[in-house]
Design an enzyme around this catalytic site. Structure first.
Site, PDB file in Angstrom:
ATOM      1  N   GLU A 162      11.533  47.106  37.246  1.00 53.36           N
ATOM      2  CA  GLU A 162      11.076  46.779  38.214  1.00 53.36           C
ATOM      3  C   GLU A 162      12.495  45.774  39.010  1.00 53.36           C
ATOM      4  O   GLU A 162      12.863  46.327  40.279  1.00 53.36           O
ATOM      5  CB  GLU A 162      10.744  45.348  38.869  1.00 53.36           C
ATOM      6  CG  GLU A 162       8.818  46.460  38.650  1.00 53.36           C
ATOM      7  CD  GLU A 162       7.687  45.344  38.379  1.00 53.36           C
ATOM      8  OE1 GLU A 162       7.229  45.186  39.483  1.00 53.36           O
ATOM      9  OE2 GLU A 162       7.221  44.757  37.553  1.00 53.36           O
ATOM     10  N   ASP A 205      15.540  46.243  38.575  1.00 50.58           N
ATOM     11  CA  ASP A 205      16.885  47.549  38.644  1.00 50.58           C
ATOM     12  C   ASP A 205      16.986  47.940  39.773  1.00 50.58           C
ATOM     13  O   ASP A 205      17.774  48.770  39.785  1.00 50.58           O
ATOM     14  CB  ASP A 205      16.924  48.318  36.675  1.00 50.58           C
ATOM     15  CG  ASP A 205      17.581  47.437  35.943  1.00 50.58           C
ATOM     16  OD1 ASP A 205      17.423  47.884  34.595  1.00 50.58           O
ATOM     17  OD2 ASP A 205      18.279  46.423  36.417  1.00 50.58           O
ATOM     18  N   LEU A 210      45.896  25.397  25.698  1.00 55.67           N
ATOM     19  CA  LEU A 210      47.195  25.169  25.090  1.00 55.67           C
ATOM     20  C   LEU A 210      48.641  24.665  26.211  1.00 55.67           C
ATOM     21  O   LEU A 210      47.654  25.748  27.525  1.00 55.67           O
ATOM     22  CB  LEU A 210      47.670  26.846  24.665  1.00 55.67           C
ATOM     23  CG  LEU A 210      47.172  27.501  23.834  1.00 55.67           C
ATOM     24  CD1 LEU A 210      46.580  28.911  22.980  1.00 55.67           C
ATOM     25  CD2 LEU A 210      47.580  26.964  22.386  1.00 55.67           C
ATOM     26  N   LYS A 264      48.399  37.012  23.149  1.00 58.06           N
ATOM     27  CA  LYS A 264      46.708  36.308  23.581  1.00 58.06           C
ATOM     28  C   LYS A 264      45.960  37.088  24.278  1.00 58.06           C
ATOM     29  O   LYS A 264      46.355  36.989  25.234  1.00 58.06           O
ATOM     30  CB  LYS A 264      47.306  35.163  24.654  1.00 58.06           C
ATOM     31  CG  LYS A 264      46.156  33.914  25.419  1.00 58.06           C
ATOM     32  CD  LYS A 264      47.107  32.914  26.127  1.00 58.06           C
ATOM     33  CE  LYS A 264      46.571  32.035  26.291  1.00 58.06           C
ATOM     34  NZ  LYS A 264      45.377  31.967  27.064  1.00 58.06           N
ATOM     35  N   ARG A 296      33.637  27.069  24.115  1.00 52.97           N
ATOM     36  CA  ARG A 296      33.967  26.779  24.001  1.00 52.97           C
ATOM     37  C   ARG A 296      33.558  24.960  25.087  1.00 52.97           C
ATOM     38  O   ARG A 296      33.961  24.054  24.134  1.00 52.97           O
ATOM     39  CB  ARG A 296      35.486  26.755  24.886  1.00 52.97           C
ATOM     40  CG  ARG A 296      36.949  25.354  25.479  1.00 52.97           C
ATOM     41  CD  ARG A 296      37.532  26.486  25.037  1.00 52.97           C
ATOM     42  NE  ARG A 296      39.148  25.498  24.874  1.00 52.97           N
ATOM     43  CZ  ARG A 296      39.224  24.677  26.590  1.00 52.97           C
ATOM     44  NH1 ARG A 296      38.174  24.676  27.880  1.00 52.97           N
ATOM     45  NH2 ARG A 296      40.212  23.591  26.337  1.00 52.97           N
ATOM     46  N   GLU A 321      38.198  34.737  19.704  1.00 52.71           N
ATOM     47  CA  GLU A 321      38.225  35.264  21.307  1.00 52.71           C
ATOM     48  C   GLU A 321      37.264  36.471  21.121  1.00 52.71           C
ATOM     49  O   GLU A 321      37.155  36.694  20.365  1.00 52.71           O
ATOM     50  CB  GLU A 321      39.449  35.477  21.960  1.00 52.71           C
ATOM     51  CG  GLU A 321      39.345  35.977  23.346  1.00 52.71           C
ATOM     52  CD  GLU A 321      39.851  34.115  23.540  1.00 52.71           C
ATOM     53  OE1 GLU A 321      40.062  33.368  22.613  1.00 52.71           O
ATOM     54  OE2 GLU A 321      39.902  34.140  24.488  1.00 52.71           O
ATOM     55  N   LYS A 362      53.108  32.981  28.379  1.00 53.74           N
ATOM     56  CA  LYS A 362      52.904  33.999  29.791  1.00 53.74           C
ATOM     57  C   LYS A 362      53.217  35.068  30.064  1.00 53.74           C
ATOM     58  O   LYS A 362      54.066  35.125  30.151  1.00 53.74           O
ATOM     59  CB  LYS A 362      51.627  33.615  30.881  1.00 53.74           C
ATOM     60  CG  LYS A 362      51.006  32.041  30.519  1.00 53.74           C
ATOM     61  CD  LYS A 362      49.817  32.600  29.450  1.00 53.74           C
ATOM     62  CE  LYS A 362      48.377  32.534  30.994  1.00 53.74           C
ATOM     63  NZ  LYS A 362      48.276  32.221  30.931  1.00 53.74           N
ATOM     64  N   CYS A 372      52.268  72.104  57.725  1.00 53.11           N
ATOM     65  CA  CYS A 372      52.186  74.018  58.111  1.00 53.11           C
ATOM     66  C   CYS A 372      51.208  73.888  59.205  1.00 53.11           C
ATOM     67  O   CYS A 372      50.556  74.998  59.455  1.00 53.11           O
ATOM     68  CB  CYS A 372      51.992  74.778  57.059  1.00 53.11           C
ATOM     69  SG  CYS A 372      50.674  74.989  56.957  1.00 53.11           S
ATOM     70  N   CYS A 387      52.864  77.679  53.210  1.00 58.13           N
ATOM     71  CA  CYS A 387      53.117  76.513  53.832  1.00 58.13           C
ATOM     72  C   CYS A 387      54.504  76.128  52.932  1.00 58.13           C
ATOM     73  O   CYS A 387      54.314  76.352  52.069  1.00 58.13           O
ATOM     74  CB  CYS A 387      51.512  75.774  53.407  1.00 58.13           C
ATOM     75  SG  CYS A 387      52.184  73.539  53.703  1.00 58.13           S
TER      76      CYS A 387
HETATM   77  S1  IVH Z   1      44.363  28.673  19.297  1.00 58.51           S
HETATM   78  C1  IVH Z   1      44.845  24.264  19.773  1.00 58.51           C
HETATM   79  N1  IVH Z   1      44.762  31.285  19.142  1.00 58.51           N
HETATM   80  O1  IVH Z   1      43.577  30.687  24.486  1.00 58.51           O
HETATM   81  C2  IVH Z   1      44.659  26.486  19.966  1.00 58.51           C
HETATM   82  N2  IVH Z   1      44.180  30.486  20.761  1.00 58.51           N
HETATM   83  O2  IVH Z   1      45.000  28.530  26.554  1.00 58.51           O
HETATM   84  C3  IVH Z   1      43.852  26.358  20.884  1.00 58.51           C
HETATM   85  N3  IVH Z   1      43.667  32.209  22.792  1.00 58.51           N
HETATM   86  O3  IVH Z   1      40.836  28.651  24.234  1.00 58.51           O
HETATM   87  C4  IVH Z   1      43.306  28.337  20.767  1.00 58.51           C
HETATM   88  N4  IVH Z   1      44.499  34.302  21.795  1.00 58.51           N
HETATM   89  O4  IVH Z   1      41.215  31.061  23.803  1.00 58.51           O
HETATM   90  C5  IVH Z   1      45.048  30.416  19.873  1.00 58.51           C
HETATM   91  N5  IVH Z   1      46.090  33.649  18.724  1.00 58.51           N
HETATM   92  C6  IVH Z   1      45.065  32.844  19.713  1.00 58.51           C
HETATM   93  C7  IVH Z   1      44.552  33.144  20.815  1.00 58.51           C
HETATM   94  C8  IVH Z   1      43.490  31.478  21.755  1.00 58.51           C
HETATM   95  C9  IVH Z   1      43.682  34.007  22.849  1.00 58.51           C
HETATM   96  C10 IVH Z   1      43.116  31.481  24.175  1.00 58.51           C
HETATM   97  C11 IVH Z   1      41.783  30.750  23.369  1.00 58.51           C
HETATM   98  C12 IVH Z   1      42.059  29.000  24.402  1.00 58.51           C
HETATM   99  C13 IVH Z   1      42.893  29.761  25.397  1.00 58.51           C
HETATM  100  C14 IVH Z   1      44.137  28.565  25.351  1.00 58.51           C
END
Ligand code: IVH
Length: 676
Positions: free
Chosen positions: A36, A38, A84, A119, A140, A177, A309, A406, A434
């Site tokens: 329902e 959906d 990080l 990452k 987390r 992850e 990044k 054309c 054309c």
């Molecule tokens: S280490 C203190 N290793 O990045 C170390 N994090 O901004 C923190 N992440 O919350 C985690 N790949 O979700 C680590 N190879 C990797 C990672 C990783 C992705 C993500 C993770 C963390 C975030 C930190």
């Protein structure tokens, strides 16, 4: 229904779905069955699709993922889950390393090794194991306290439930992850904005059975609390993780020196679009765990790690104009000319708009401020329009109802197979009437996989067409070379070369000839199937007389769409004329019926490097004609590696290692009793 009634019905449904959501997610008391639920949701989506004026902030089409649930118990992390610090430039990395050297008071000659780990852009989770058993899994949360999502994590096949290795610590929080692969996300696209959202939403389903339906993956990369862990370095830990049954990232590397980190970063960034998971950078971690301990944390991020990044692959720009390009099949492709903008190091000034429907759907207009995305090697495209920046005077873009080249009417064909109107609008002019279509057809005719005429590239085809030197395919073989010799940029030698390569290509296989005609839906594979079916050119041409199109449906791989297209090709007199003319000029080789008992029976081949005077495609068909097979990589299954000029060293080395026969072009041809 009147506009007002539609609006009322729509808003009533939205109200209802939000009430259902509240009871389902917050109160754990579903009011209706999934079915329902959906039904109502689909009704909303259908109404939105049909009536573009309908909009609501609370529509299920706008709410991405699910609200964080209040259903989960909270639990403290015994060791906080840190975040990080970010680095964007080489300078940031130099500073990161400098700080570490200073902190540890090391001199310049000291070498620090880093574990460089792509990452993954997902949701981190911490898995507690006691005596080898998975007992608790937390999200987390805010880093100190997470949600207890054990039941949902238990549904992930990547998470070992019991680990029996003797060296597995007595107690440990394995962290990593949770994510969803891009290919799996394709199937969930309707529900979530991006793979990260899909992972987070799925992981937070109240009912673990719902989580189970989504193919979530887990990659492990660090640890929290531990008792009895016997590793000295991060990289060693990653290896241990594998041994214990966890997946780790195959692109993890141990690297020292900023310049090597950057080399790896550039390499991974290039791979990014080919990977089946989203990554947004590379994490560097000091490899030595004792050094990590000495370095400790600043605020809520470790001093021993940084996230390098990737630059964003999106940028804001302005639509200067919308141009319509016309393809070989008459398709009108709109292209946005945008104010040049640097996206990830590449200056972008064009973005595809795909087709008319896409322009309507996103209501893209000249003068709009837009977000442009460039992902990997694909053509940049427009993600969205910033409506706030739109001028009041702006007008909707009207897609041309007549071909800009054309003047013929443009049409959207009805696809008999899908029973839908095509999204693509096409020029209705047929064969070579054309200008733009003709030029594109001729470019296709001489292209690599077709006649492959050296020295007759796209620009030259365009030039010759404008000078009326070529209008139809057969004209290529009757060129006025005296006239060409007098043209700017041409000389005696280049004309002789052109003449030579054109004459050489008069000898052609039926398969290539069929492909070169550029019949819609007849690409290389289908041309091959057709040539094997007809064997000779005369039988192929006779199709127009015999009219036996139905018979083609018996060819495995040829469907109604292809047959309709072939029919329409043969029903056009100009096409028949072209075929007749080409028949007079060319020597068309009959297709060879593959014997199962050829000279290369049961043998597999792979080519690396450039061969002399023979294309890869030709080698492939030679092999197949002789009952052999080509494969795409060096493996134990390979029997012969054919090497040409500048072969890939890696392939040759690997083949030698596997004791695979490495042969050159001459040796290969000898196997077929041919001389080079
Ligand atoms: S280490 C203190 N290793 O990045 C170390 N994090 O901004 C923190 N992440 O919350 C985690 N790949 O979700 C680590 N190879 C990797 C990672 C990783 C992705 C993500 C993770 C963390 C975030 C930190």
């Amino acid at each position: 229904m009147k506009k007002k009634e539609i609006q009322e019905k729509y808003l009533k449904n939205i109200k209802l779905i939000n009430k259902f959501n509240k009871f389902y997610y917050d109160k754990s008391k579903p009011l209706v069955s999934d079915k329902e639920y959906d039904n109502i949701k689909n009704e909303i989506l259908l109404l939105e699709k049909k009536y573009r004026f309908l909009k609501s902030q609370n529509s299920p089409s706008r709410i991405v993922g699910f609200k964080p649930s209040k259903n989960f118990k909270k639990a403290l992390h015994r060791v906080p889950m840190l975040s990080l610090a970010n680095a964007f430039t080489e300078e940031d990395l130099i500073n990161f390393e400098k700080k570490i050297f200073n902190f540890l008071s090391k001199d310049k000659n000291y070498k620090i090794f880093y574990s460089a780990e792509p990452k993954i852009d997902g949701i981190s989770a911490s898995l507690t194991y006691k005596s080898g058993e998975f007992v608790k899994g937390l999200s987390r949360g805010d880093g100190k306290e997470g949600e207890d999502i054990t039941a949902n994590l238990l549904t992930l096949t990547d998470i070992p439930k019991k680990i029996q290795s003797k060296d597995f610590p007595e107690e440990i929080d394995i962290r990593g992850e949770v994510f969803i692969q891009k290919s799996d996300f394709e199937k969930l696209k309707e529900k979530f904005a991006n793979p990260r959202n899909a992972a987070s939403g799925s992981l937070r389903q109240k009912n673990p059975e719902d989580t189970k339906k989504i193919p979530l993956k887990f990659i492990a990369y660090t640890f929290g609390f531990e008792k009895g862990l016997k590793t000295n370095s991060q990289f060693e830990y990653l290896t241990e993780l594998n041994k214990w049954g966890f997946k780790t990232n195959p692109l993890n590397k141990l690297i020292s020196g900023v310049s090597n980190l950057i080399e790896n970063y550039n390499y991974v960034e290039k791979q990014r679009s080919n990977l089946d998971f989203d990554i947004d950078g590379i994490v560097y971690k000091v490899n030595n765990l004792a050094l990590q301990k000495r370095l400790g944390n600043v605020a809520n991020a470790p001093r021993w790690a940084v996230a390098h990044k990737f630059s964003s692959n999106k940028a804001t720009s302005l639509i200067l104009d919308i141009e319509i390009q016309i393809g070989r099949t008459g398709a009108l492709t709109p292209v946005a000319k945008i104010k040049p903008v640097n996206i990830g190091g590449v200056l972008v000034s064009n973005a595809t708009l795909h087709n008319e429907d896409e322009i309507i759907r996103k209501d893209i207009r000249i003068g709009d401020t837009v977000i442009v995305e460039r992902a990997g090697d694909v053509i940049p495209h427009i993600l969205s329009v910033d409506l706030k920046k739109r001028s009041k005077k702006s007008l909707k873009f009207i897609f041309p109802k007549n071909c800009p080249s054309c003047g013929s009417k443009t049409i959207k064909e009805f696809n008999k197979v899908t029973k839908k109107n095509d999204a693509v609008r096409r020029c209705s002019s047929e064969d070579y009437k054309c200008e733009k279509i003709s030029i594109e057809k001729l470019k296709h005719f001489v292209s690599k996989e077709a006649f492959n005429i050296d020295g007759l590239g796209k620009k030259i085809v365009e030039g010759f067409w404008k000078l009326k030197l070529i209008q139809l395919p057969q004209d290529i073989f009757n060129l006025d070379y005296n006239k060409i010799e007098k043209l700017e940029g041409w000389g005696r030698l280049s004309v002789e070369n052109l003449q030579y390569s054109i004459n050489q290509k008069k000898n052609i296989s039926l398969e290539r000839l069929i492909y070169s005609l550029g019949i819609r839906h007849i690409g290389l594979e289908n041309a091959k199937l057709l040539s094997k079916h007809f064997i000779s050119f005369s039988k192929f041409k006779n199709l127009s007389i015999q009219n036996d199109y139905e018979d083609l449906l018996n060819i495995d791989g040829i469907g109604e769409t292809q047959v309709n297209s072939i029919k329409s090709f043969f029903s056009n007199k100009s096409n028949i004329r072209v075929l007749n003319e080409l028949e007079k000029i060319l020597i068309i080789k009959n297709a060879v019926q593959n014997s199962d008992n050829g000279l290369l029976k049961n043998k597999t081949f792979l080519v690396t490097g450039k061969l002399n005077g023979i294309s890869r495609a030709e080698v492939k068909s030679l092999i197949e004609e002789n009952s052999g097979k080509t494969i795409s990589s060096v493996s134990k299954k390979l029997n012969f590696l054919i090497i040409g000029e500048k072969p890939t060293k890696k392939k040759v080395d690997y083949a030698k290692q596997l004791k695979i026969k490495v042969i050159d072009q001459a040796e290969f041809l000898k196997m077929l009793n041919k001389s080079s």
